[in-house]
Design a protein around this motif. Structure first.
Motif, PDB file in Angstrom:
ATOM      1  N   ALA A 107       0.862  -1.218   0.071  1.00  0.00           N
ATOM      2  CA  ALA A 107      -0.091  -0.166  -0.012  1.00  0.00           C
ATOM      3  C   ALA A 107       0.910   1.258   0.282  1.00  0.00           C
ATOM      4  CB  ALA A 107      -0.728   0.122   1.114  1.00  0.00           C
ATOM      5  N   VAL A 108       1.942   1.237   0.780  1.00  0.00           N
ATOM      6  CA  VAL A 108       3.025   2.322   0.751  1.00  0.00           C
ATOM      7  C   VAL A 108       3.592   2.377  -0.406  1.00  0.00           C
ATOM      8  CG1 VAL A 108       4.942   3.423   1.807  1.00  0.00           C
ATOM      9  CG2 VAL A 108       3.121   2.097   3.361  1.00  0.00           C
ATOM     10  N   ALA A 109       4.167   1.275  -1.053  1.00  0.00           N
ATOM     11  CA  ALA A 109       4.890   1.181  -2.315  1.00  0.00           C
ATOM     12  C   ALA A 109       3.986   1.840  -3.438  1.00  0.00           C
ATOM     13  CB  ALA A 109       5.501   0.038  -2.381  1.00  0.00           C
ATOM     14  N   THR A 110       2.854   1.261  -3.412  1.00  0.00           N
ATOM     15  CA  THR A 110       1.859   1.393  -4.715  1.00  0.00           C
ATOM     16  C   THR A 110       1.788   2.884  -4.596  1.00  0.00           C
ATOM     17  OG1 THR A 110       1.052  -0.434  -4.522  1.00  0.00           O
ATOM     18  CG2 THR A 110      -0.091   0.942  -5.612  1.00  0.00           C
ATOM     19  N   ASN A 111       1.407   3.608  -3.359  1.00  0.00           N
ATOM     20  CA  ASN A 111       1.154   4.923  -3.430  1.00  0.00           C
ATOM     21  C   ASN A 111       2.083   5.894  -3.039  1.00  0.00           C
ATOM     22  OD1 ASN A 111      -2.031   4.992  -3.497  1.00  0.00           O
ATOM     23  ND2 ASN A 111      -1.665   3.577  -2.067  1.00  0.00           N
ATOM     24  N   MET A 112       3.434   5.689  -3.645  1.00  0.00           N
ATOM     25  CA  MET A 112       4.508   6.493  -3.299  1.00  0.00           C
ATOM     26  C   MET A 112       4.429   7.927  -3.962  1.00  0.00           C
ATOM     27  SD  MET A 112       6.948   6.511  -1.333  1.00  0.00           S
ATOM     28  CE  MET A 112       7.442   4.821  -0.829  1.00  0.00           C
ATOM     29  N   ARG A 113       3.857   7.835  -5.327  1.00  0.00           N
ATOM     30  CA  ARG A 113       3.888   8.997  -5.984  1.00  0.00           C
ATOM     31  C   ARG A 113       2.666   9.902  -5.135  1.00  0.00           C
ATOM     32  NH1 ARG A 113       3.985   9.588 -12.325  1.00  0.00           N
ATOM     33  NH2 ARG A 113       6.055   9.011 -11.992  1.00  0.00           N
ATOM     34  N   TYR A 122       5.860  -1.184  -8.191  1.00  0.00           N
ATOM     35  CA  TYR A 122       4.393  -1.136  -7.741  1.00  0.00           C
ATOM     36  C   TYR A 122       3.648   0.404  -8.494  1.00  0.00           C
ATOM     37  CZ  TYR A 122       5.663  -4.343  -4.088  1.00  0.00           C
ATOM     38  OH  TYR A 122       6.236  -5.589  -3.253  1.00  0.00           O
ATOM     39  N   GLY A 123       2.668  -0.008  -9.022  1.00  0.00           N
ATOM     40  CA  GLY A 123       1.895   1.264  -9.499  1.00  0.00           C
ATOM     41  C   GLY A 123       0.400   1.305  -9.401  1.00  0.00           C
ATOM     42  N   PHE A 124       0.086   2.281 -10.166  1.00  0.00           N
ATOM     43  CA  PHE A 124      -1.632   2.397  -9.926  1.00  0.00           C
ATOM     44  C   PHE A 124      -1.964   2.606 -11.395  1.00  0.00           C
ATOM     45  CE2 PHE A 124      -3.260   3.409  -5.667  1.00  0.00           C
ATOM     46  CZ  PHE A 124      -4.370   2.450  -5.799  1.00  0.00           C
ATOM     47  N   ALA A 125      -2.955   1.791 -11.810  1.00  0.00           N
ATOM     48  CA  ALA A 125      -3.449   1.959 -13.349  1.00  0.00           C
ATOM     49  C   ALA A 125      -5.061   2.002 -13.223  1.00  0.00           C
ATOM     50  CB  ALA A 125      -2.792   1.056 -14.413  1.00  0.00           C
ATOM     51  N   GLU A 126      -5.553   2.699 -13.560  1.00  0.00           N
ATOM     52  CA  GLU A 126      -7.039   3.111 -13.517  1.00  0.00           C
ATOM     53  C   GLU A 126      -7.785   2.341 -12.084  1.00  0.00           C
ATOM     54  OE1 GLU A 126      -7.753   0.990 -17.429  1.00  0.00           O
ATOM     55  OE2 GLU A 126      -6.527   2.580 -18.284  1.00  0.00           O
ATOM     56  N   GLY A 127      -7.070   2.985 -11.041  1.00  0.00           N
ATOM     57  CA  GLY A 127      -7.901   2.294  -9.880  1.00  0.00           C
ATOM     58  C   GLY A 127      -7.286   0.947  -9.530  1.00  0.00           C
ATOM     59  N   LEU A 187      12.129   2.409 -14.538  1.00  0.00           N
ATOM     60  CA  LEU A 187      13.176   3.344 -15.069  1.00  0.00           C
ATOM     61  C   LEU A 187      12.724   4.836 -14.877  1.00  0.00           C
ATOM     62  CD1 LEU A 187      14.629   1.899 -18.168  1.00  0.00           C
ATOM     63  CD2 LEU A 187      15.620   1.853 -16.077  1.00  0.00           C
ATOM     64  N   SER A 188      11.426   5.136 -14.872  1.00  0.00           N
ATOM     65  CA  SER A 188      10.923   6.514 -14.549  1.00  0.00           C
ATOM     66  C   SER A 188      11.149   6.986 -13.295  1.00  0.00           C
ATOM     67  CB  SER A 188       9.292   6.212 -14.738  1.00  0.00           C
ATOM     68  OG  SER A 188       8.600   5.705 -13.834  1.00  0.00           O
ATOM     69  N   THR A 189      11.473   6.049 -12.343  1.00  0.00           N
ATOM     70  CA  THR A 189      11.950   6.537 -10.950  1.00  0.00           C
ATOM     71  C   THR A 189      13.416   6.557 -10.843  1.00  0.00           C
ATOM     72  OG1 THR A 189       9.756   5.425 -10.154  1.00  0.00           O
ATOM     73  CG2 THR A 189      11.549   6.035  -8.524  1.00  0.00           C
ATOM     74  N   SER A 190      13.986   5.484 -11.336  1.00  0.00           N
ATOM     75  CA  SER A 190      15.531   5.211 -11.009  1.00  0.00           C
ATOM     76  C   SER A 190      16.337   6.205 -11.740  1.00  0.00           C
ATOM     77  CB  SER A 190      16.074   3.853 -11.208  1.00  0.00           C
ATOM     78  OG  SER A 190      15.472   3.350 -12.459  1.00  0.00           O
ATOM     79  N   VAL A 191      15.954   6.390 -13.325  1.00  0.00           N
ATOM     80  CA  VAL A 191      16.670   7.271 -14.014  1.00  0.00           C
ATOM     81  C   VAL A 191      16.775   8.826 -13.404  1.00  0.00           C
ATOM     82  CG1 VAL A 191      16.866   8.434 -16.140  1.00  0.00           C
ATOM     83  CG2 VAL A 191      16.518   5.788 -16.211  1.00  0.00           C
ATOM     84  N   PRO A 192      15.387   9.072 -13.047  1.00  0.00           N
ATOM     85  CA  PRO A 192      15.491  10.748 -12.542  1.00  0.00           C
ATOM     86  C   PRO A 192      16.474  10.714 -11.590  1.00  0.00           C
ATOM     87  CG  PRO A 192      13.203  10.103 -13.112  1.00  0.00           C
ATOM     88  CD  PRO A 192      14.154   8.911 -13.329  1.00  0.00           C
ATOM     89  N   TRP A 193      16.262   9.832 -10.574  1.00  0.00           N
ATOM     90  CA  TRP A 193      17.162   9.805  -9.307  1.00  0.00           C
ATOM     91  C   TRP A 193      18.585   9.992  -9.376  1.00  0.00           C
ATOM     92  CZ3 TRP A 193      15.514  12.098  -5.219  1.00  0.00           C
ATOM     93  CH2 TRP A 193      14.584  12.154  -4.874  1.00  0.00           C
TER      94      TRP A 193
END
Lengths: 604, 248
Positions: free
Chosen positions: A67-73, A196-201, A212-218
């Protein structure tokens, strides 16, 4: 001539304590008397039981940490428009670059002995092993225990092999930090934590490493940080260090409004756009800027002429009356505020003017300050190009930070002015400040927030409207200003009377005495109390949920537990945000300890 | 030091001062001439510190008049600021600013009150530090100096304003014995250079050697005044005799 001219013999170094094993240490510190032994055993049992239940809770199979990992954004930025997310990364990158430059310009860090590092590694390995023993992991724990023992043992063997050299070999602390950062970055690309992600609820989960959308910016931000460090070092060598550090301090003040108002909010300067737009070039703001920046700077330069004397003070008094009278006529609020600020500057022109250099510096200070203010005020008054959901385009940890930092920053001038007012010999200032301080300190923060959100609207002059974030910032500023005032007052009272007398005897005016003598010492004396207040306001921002803002706590406590997928998942979220709050507040207090030590230099 | 026919620089006429019900000054009348060195002695609580503190209005007198360099001390802020920048003061507790370096302590007033350019003020400050014998301490903070060095910085700080008069309020009372001499040496040099000085002190040797005139204070009034020679060898008043017998 003096006794200090003769260098005395400093004497021999003290004898070094022979190395002691852990058994000796335990006997001396834990089991020195029968009573101490009983206390030690009881405490150890309590700590172990607490740790065991804590670890048992955290690693229980029914915990839903996804729940934490999925909702990080959601946690970090709430519902910031996903297609504009690059703006979040840019603003973090700006801060990273500034941090790197500052680390370099201030030449932060020192060399630590390699034995200290080895000791830390052994301690961490020990802690991991202990957790693995206590955790409800079945046979899986043996892998962790073996790993921890291997790492710890390896470190211990290295320490033995190095012998005395472990004290002489030193490493720069920033090199250690860079190594840790590199390990974390490598971990981002190699450790299969899963994505972990969220797609359409629906919560989605993919095996493998973090997306990569997280690791590359960091990675990019980390590289910017490191590169900026070397640029900072290079710049301080090239130009003088004081100038670079001064410029960086100014940038630090500007970075928060710049990130929030310009990068994150993205004011739509383009008049042709759908959002309605605002023509920056032909608009009123250019006129305002010309009048205040150029005209105001010129007037201040003239007023700073020491030959004016009494006439200069009189002129600035007239300017103040003029600025106050603007509130009687229909007028842009921006202009009224700028005029008041300008009048305040004009009052100080005689005091801080003097030779050509001081006069230019004072006028330049005003020109810079007013230009920046007008720019940000224009940005606030320009519609955002973002699609905004809910009450504010900010949310989550970002909102918490914006509220806390802005309130703290703005409350400093208020707190200092109120403290000076309360200790002033002028009855009007004293009574007004005392009433304000005692009134605000006697009211709970929630009440202040609700008052600002619901009732303040009725008091405001026509044409002045605030959104919820601004109201929360105003409430936080006024609230923490009152507490800061009391802290600063404590500092003011700690200044010995002799300091005032010496300043008076030298012919300094009251304003000069306050700015050059009293405040620097008073503020230094109350750093610990002010850090305490800063930490308090950082945590108090969690109350803004009351006026419908989605801050860090609200997301953990109300938003995520109401998602269909994570219905009722609350403990995990609360533990997570508790950890984050703690990390930041703990860093604040550590940083303040360092500042205190550094400023303590030269104290009597 | 004192030249004949010098002009009056401080004129006090019946100066009275109360702290609550306690009368600290009971009508002090005296005149200090240009280039004169006046030493004020007396038992503690006799009002001698209070008196020199009224001269630059760190204490406000309630009756009588004080005229400094032609300007009368009144509640007019402009006059007070003008007089304070003409009158230097050295305190018992040094009162250096602990957060500023020695150099910054000395240049603060010249820059902000006299509106001197920074470079000029710093150059002058270094000359003054030479004069008091500690130019090498310029970049240190007061807390890193010994008491004697701090007091010498305080003297340099007062001199930086180029005052017409210097007031010393027990400048050596807070010092360890071995540091008293270095401060007195600086003060002697200052007296010889022609500075007008009013010094409250317990250093009888200094009074005997440097003073043009000695004022003896007791119970808030000037009991006796005269040249050091007269004062130490042939005091007239019983209270003066008693005081001298106690300290010599």
């Amino acid at each position: 001539m003096t006794t200090s001219d003769i260098t005395p013999d400093t004497g021999a170094a003290p004898p070094e304590k022979p190395p002691q094993g852990p058994l000796v240490w335990m006997r001396e510190n834990l089991f020195s008397t029968p009573f101490n032994s009983v206390l030690s055993v009881v405490s150890i049992v309590v700590v172990v039981l607490f740790l065991k239940s804590m670890v048992g809770f955290i690693f229980d199979d029914t915990r839903r940490w996804e729940a934490v990992a999925t909702n990080m954004r959601l946690y970090m930025t709430q519902a910031y428009a996903p297609e504009q997310f690059i703006r979040v990364w840019i603003s973090v990158g700006v801060i990273g670059g500034l941090a790197g430059l500052s680390l370099g310009a201030w030449n932060v860090g020192s060399r630590i002995e390699i034995r200290t590092i080895i000791k830390t590694i052994i301690n961490i390995a020990g802690a991991v092993a202990l957790l693995a023993v206590l955790a409800p992991w079945g046979t899986g724990r043996y892998v962790w225990i073996a790993g921890a023992v291997a790492v710890g043992g390896g470190a211990w063997a290295l320490r033995q092999a190095l012998g005395d050299r472990a004290k002489t070999i030193t490493v720069h602390t920033l090199a250690v930090a860079a190594a840790v950062l590199a390990l974390v970055l490598i971990g981002l690309y190699t450790i299969p934590i899963g994505d972990y992600g969220f797609a359409e609820g629906q919560a989605t989960y993919e095996q493998g490493t973090i997306d990569l959308s997280t690791s590359v910016p960091w990675t990019v931000i980390s590289l910017v940080l490191v590169a900026a460090y070397f640029v900072g070092r290079w710049l301080t060598d090239l130009i003088n260090g004081r100038a670079v550090r001064g410029a960086l301090s100014v940038l630090w003040v500007l970075v928060l409004p710049f990130n929030v108002l310009i990068i994150l909010r993205d004011p739509d300067w383009n008049p042709a756009s759908e959002a309605g737009g605002f023509d920056f070039l032909t608009g009123t703001d250019v006129t305002i800027a010309l009048v205040f920046v150029v005209g105001g700077g010129l007037v201040l330069w003239l007023l700073g002429d020491p030959r004016l004397g009494e006439a200069g003070r009189l002129a600035s008094g007239v300017l103040l009356i003029g600025a106050l009278s603007l509130w009687l006529f229909p007028m842009l609020i921006r202009v009224r505020l700028l005029a008041l600020l300008f009048a305040a500057f004009a009052l100080g022109a005689q005091t801080f003017g003097g030779d050509m250099r001081s006069r230019l510096r004072y006028a330049g200070l005003w020109a810079g300050l007013s230009l920046v203010l007008i720019y940000f005020l224009a940005a606030i008054n320009t519609p955002s190009s973002l699609f905004i959901q809910g009450k504010s385009f900010l949310g989550g940890l970002t909102l918490t930070f914006v509220l806390a930092l802005t309130s703290i920053f703005l409350s400093f001038p208020i707190g200092i002015l109120m403290a000076l007012g309360r200790t002033s010999s002028m009855p009007i200032f004293r009574v007004l400040s005392t009433v304000y301080i005692e009134l605000v300190r006697g009211i709970p923060f929630i009440t202040v927030l609700i008052f600002f959100d619901l009732i303040l609207v009725l008091f405001l002059p026509e044409g002045l409207e605030f959104d919820s974030v601004t109201l929360a910032i105003l409430a936080g500023t006024l609230f923490s200003g009152a507490y800061l005032a009391e802290n600063v007052r404590g500092g003011l009272q700690s200044i010995p009377n002799g300091q005032y007398e010496a300043a008076k005897a030298m012919g300094l005016t009251t304003l000069q005495t306050t700015v050059f003598i009293v405040l620097p010492q008073a503020l230094r004396a109350v750093i610990p109390a002010m850090v305490g207040q800063t930490i308090a306001i950082f945590k108090d921002t969690s109350l803004v949920a009351i006026i419908g803002l989605f801050d860090f706590l609200y997301i953990a406590n109300n938003v995520i537990p109401n998602q269909t997928v994570f219905l009722g998942v609350r403990f995990e979220n609360l533990l997570f945000i508790a950890l984050i709050y703690w990390i930041f507040t703990f860093s604040f207090s550590r940083a303040s300890l360092r500042i205190e030590k550094k400023l303590g230099l030269g104290e009597r | 030091m004192q030249t004949e026919g010098a002009k009056d620089i401080i004129v006090c006429e019946g100066v009275k001062k109360w702290f609550g019900d306690f009368q600290a000054l009971k009508g002090v009348t005296t005149t200090i001439k240009e280039q004169e060195v006046v030493v004020i002695i007396g038992p503690s609580g006799s009002g001698k510190s209070t008196f020199i503190r009224t001269i630059n209005r760190l204490e406000v007198h309630q009756e009588g008049t004080i005229i400094v360099d032609g300007t009368e001390l009144t509640n007019d802020l402009k006059n007070i600021e003008k007089i304070r920048s003409e009158v230097g003061m050295v305190f018992q507790q040094f009162n250096l600013f602990p957060h500023l370096t020695v150099l910054q302590n000395i240049t603060l007033s010249p820059i902000w009150v006299r509106k001197k350019p920074k470079a000029e003020a710093e150059e002058h400050a270094m000359q003054l530090l030479e004069r008091v014998g500690i130019p090498e301490q310029a970049e240190k903070f007061p807390g890193q100096l010994s008491g004697g060095q701090q007091q010498r910085v305080a003297i340099a700080r007062s001199l930086a304003m180029e005052p017409r008069v210097m007031l010393f309020d027990e400048p050596t009372s807070a010092l360890d014995p071995e540091m008293i001499k270095e401060v007195l040496d600086v003060m002697k040099e200052l007296a010889q250079s022609g500075m007008t000085m009013a010094v409250v002190t317990h250093e009888m040797g200094f009074a005997r050697e440097v003073a043009d005139r000695v004022l003896f204070f007791d119970y808030g009034e000037v009991v006796e005044e005269g040249t050091p020679e007269h004062f130490f060898t042939n005091p007239q008043h019983d209270r003066t005799k008693l005081f001298l017998s106690q300290i010599l």
